[in-house]
Design an enzyme around this catalytic site. Structure first.
Site, mmCIF file in Angstrom:
data_model
loop_
_atom_site.group_PDB
_atom_site.id
_atom_site.type_symbol
_atom_site.label_atom_id
_atom_site.label_comp_id
_atom_site.label_asym_id
_atom_site.label_seq_id
_atom_site.Cartn_x
_atom_site.Cartn_y
_atom_site.Cartn_z
ATOM 1 N N LYS A 237 0.818 -1.217 0.000
ATOM 2 C CA LYS A 237 0.000 0.000 0.000
ATOM 3 C C LYS A 237 0.854 1.271 0.000
ATOM 4 O O LYS A 237 2.009 1.264 0.411
ATOM 5 C CB LYS A 237 -1.002 -0.032 1.163
ATOM 6 C CG LYS A 237 -2.142 -1.026 0.851
ATOM 7 C CD LYS A 237 -3.274 -1.005 1.829
ATOM 8 C CE LYS A 237 -4.355 -1.991 1.340
ATOM 9 N NZ LYS A 237 -5.389 -2.242 2.349
ATOM 10 N N ARG A 272 -3.079 -10.023 5.151
ATOM 11 C CA ARG A 272 -3.460 -10.165 3.736
ATOM 12 C C ARG A 272 -2.269 -9.706 2.901
ATOM 13 O O ARG A 272 -1.833 -8.560 3.035
ATOM 14 C CB ARG A 272 -4.703 -9.298 3.481
ATOM 15 C CG ARG A 272 -5.342 -9.456 2.126
ATOM 16 C CD ARG A 272 -6.611 -8.611 2.028
ATOM 17 N NE ARG A 272 -7.225 -8.712 0.719
ATOM 18 C CZ ARG A 272 -6.845 -8.017 -0.350
ATOM 19 N NH1 ARG A 272 -5.863 -7.137 -0.247
ATOM 20 N NH2 ARG A 272 -7.454 -8.187 -1.503
HETATM 21 N N1 HH2 Z 1 -7.321 -4.092 0.898
HETATM 22 C C1 HH2 Z 1 -7.606 -4.227 -0.414
HETATM 23 C C2 HH2 Z 1 -8.617 -5.079 -0.854
HETATM 24 N N2 HH2 Z 1 -9.329 -5.803 0.018
HETATM 25 N N3 HH2 Z 1 -9.777 -6.470 2.241
HETATM 26 C C3 HH2 Z 1 -9.528 -6.360 3.558
HETATM 27 N N4 HH2 Z 1 -10.228 -7.084 4.436
HETATM 28 N N5 HH2 Z 1 -8.548 -5.518 4.040
HETATM 29 C C4 HH2 Z 1 -7.793 -4.750 3.210
HETATM 30 O O1 HH2 Z 1 -6.937 -3.985 3.712
HETATM 31 C C5 HH2 Z 1 -8.036 -4.833 1.797
HETATM 32 C C6 HH2 Z 1 -9.059 -5.717 1.349
HETATM 33 C C7 HH2 Z 1 -6.798 -3.448 -1.414
HETATM 34 O O2 HH2 Z 1 -5.747 -4.237 -1.951
HETATM 35 P P1 HH2 Z 1 -5.804 -4.978 -3.374
HETATM 36 O O3 HH2 Z 1 -6.857 -6.035 -3.381
HETATM 37 O O4 HH2 Z 1 -4.463 -5.478 -3.752
HETATM 38 O O5 HH2 Z 1 -6.128 -3.812 -4.363
HETATM 39 P P2 HH2 Z 1 -7.420 -3.429 -5.218
HETATM 40 O O6 HH2 Z 1 -8.502 -3.044 -4.257
HETATM 41 O O7 HH2 Z 1 -6.941 -2.282 -6.066
HETATM 42 O O8 HH2 Z 1 -7.825 -4.648 -6.020
#
Ligand code: HH2
Length: 294
Positions: A237, A272
């Site tokens: 992040k 995660r």
């Molecule tokens: N962060 C993201 C997505 N889902 N779920 C939980 N529970 N906690 C988090 O911090 C969280 C999440 C964002 O990361 P990523 O899936 O890599 O990115 P994107 O939302 O751009 O797909």
């Protein structure tokens, strides 16, 4: 914090996912999106996505988290943020991967969605947990999760995704996130979701600036004291890029590992992560070196 506290999440078909505060397991991220902030477009082909998920399981992910909608927040480094995807599009990305993966493995699979229509199909296809960054924002999500008796991850955020990074205002971020997580937990209970099926997540990067994210990680013990497993999603992040000295997203693995270790030391039960092998290794060595390896 209560180090060593065990949580036994009940998954469908009699399986259990045991978590421990301070000995974090890894949730491996599989993004089935064209536009996720760090790996958008890499796993659009269902075959590649399934291969990737199986690799993450081999690398030691305790859960794989399938996400078919990017939720990067707007109003900050991601401009206007992610485009909201209609449920049909989210399902078209998700279904082939979930169906194939479920046929190949009994390993815990979570689905990262804000939409009850998507969660319903995912549960029918054998998903084990729902990861809802809107914490039951869809009025149909609570009753659905309660009826399915699956574990749910409730994540804290404030405001709406497209503008959330513009409207950040906390007086005491740790106390406020703690109170708001308790409110989300209590609301989940009103739907009949069992207390011991709820994982809480402070929502790193969702409506928070770098100092807020850092404070939440530093004082995680105050959230661990709520007696739910705590999930931390800090991997790659932007606040880590900032803390590390303007490091671009593709070079944030060391910073992500540092955050994972800090989360574990302060009582997280689940981390995660995109880079599973490295994260599992770092967490394991941290446990060993602090004399806590079982
Ligand atoms: N962060 C993201 C997505 N889902 N779920 C939980 N529970 N906690 C988090 O911090 C969280 C999440 C964002 O990361 P990523 O899936 O890599 O990115 P994107 O939302 O751009 O797909």
């Amino acid at each position: 914090m209560s180090p060593g506290k065990l949580f036994r999440l009940q998954l469908p078909r009699g399986r259990t996912l045991t978590l421990e505060a301070g000995a974090a397991k890894v949730m491996g991220v599989v993004n089935l999106t064209p536009d996720s902030f760090s790996d958008g477009g890499r796993f659009l082909d269902p075959e590649r996505a399934v291969e990737h998920a199986l690799r993450l399981i081999e690398e030691g992910a305790a859960v794989v988290d399938l996400g078919a909608e990017s939720t990067r927040p707007g109003g900050g480094v991601y401009g206007s943020g992610a485009r909201t995807v209609p449920p049909e599009e989210e399902l078209a990305r998700l279904i082939p991967v979930l169906r194939r993966l479920r046929a190949l493995t009994d390993h815990p699979i979570s689905v990262d969605t804000r939409k009850a229509a998507v969660a319903r199909v995912a549960l029918d296809l054998g998903a084990d947990l729902i990861n809802d960054i809107s914490a039951l924002g869809d009025p149909e999500m609570g009753p659905l999760v309660a009826a399915a008796r699956v574990p749910v991850i409730l994540m804290h955020s404030r405001g709406e995704l497209p503008t959330m990074q513009r409207e950040v205002a906390f007086r005491d971020v740790v106390a406020e996130v703690r109170e708001e997580l308790l409110g989300l937990r209590d609301r989940a209970l009103t739907f009949g979701i069992r207390q011991d099926q709820i994982v809480l997540d402070p929502g790193i990067g969702f409506g928070k600036y770098t100092a807020h994210n850092a404070a939440l990680l530093r004082h995680l013990d105050q959230l661990v004291a709520l007696d739910h497993p705590i999930l931390i999603g800090a991997s790659r992040k932007s606040f880590l890029g900032e803390l590390a000295g303007m490091v671009p997203v593709e070079a944030r693995l060391p910073a992500s590992l540092a955050a994972a270790i800090a989360a574990q030391r302060n009582g997280a039960s689940l981390v995660r992560a995109h880079d599973v092998q490295a994260t599992v290794q770092a967490l394991r060595v941290d446990l060993a070196l602090t004399g806590r390896l079982a």
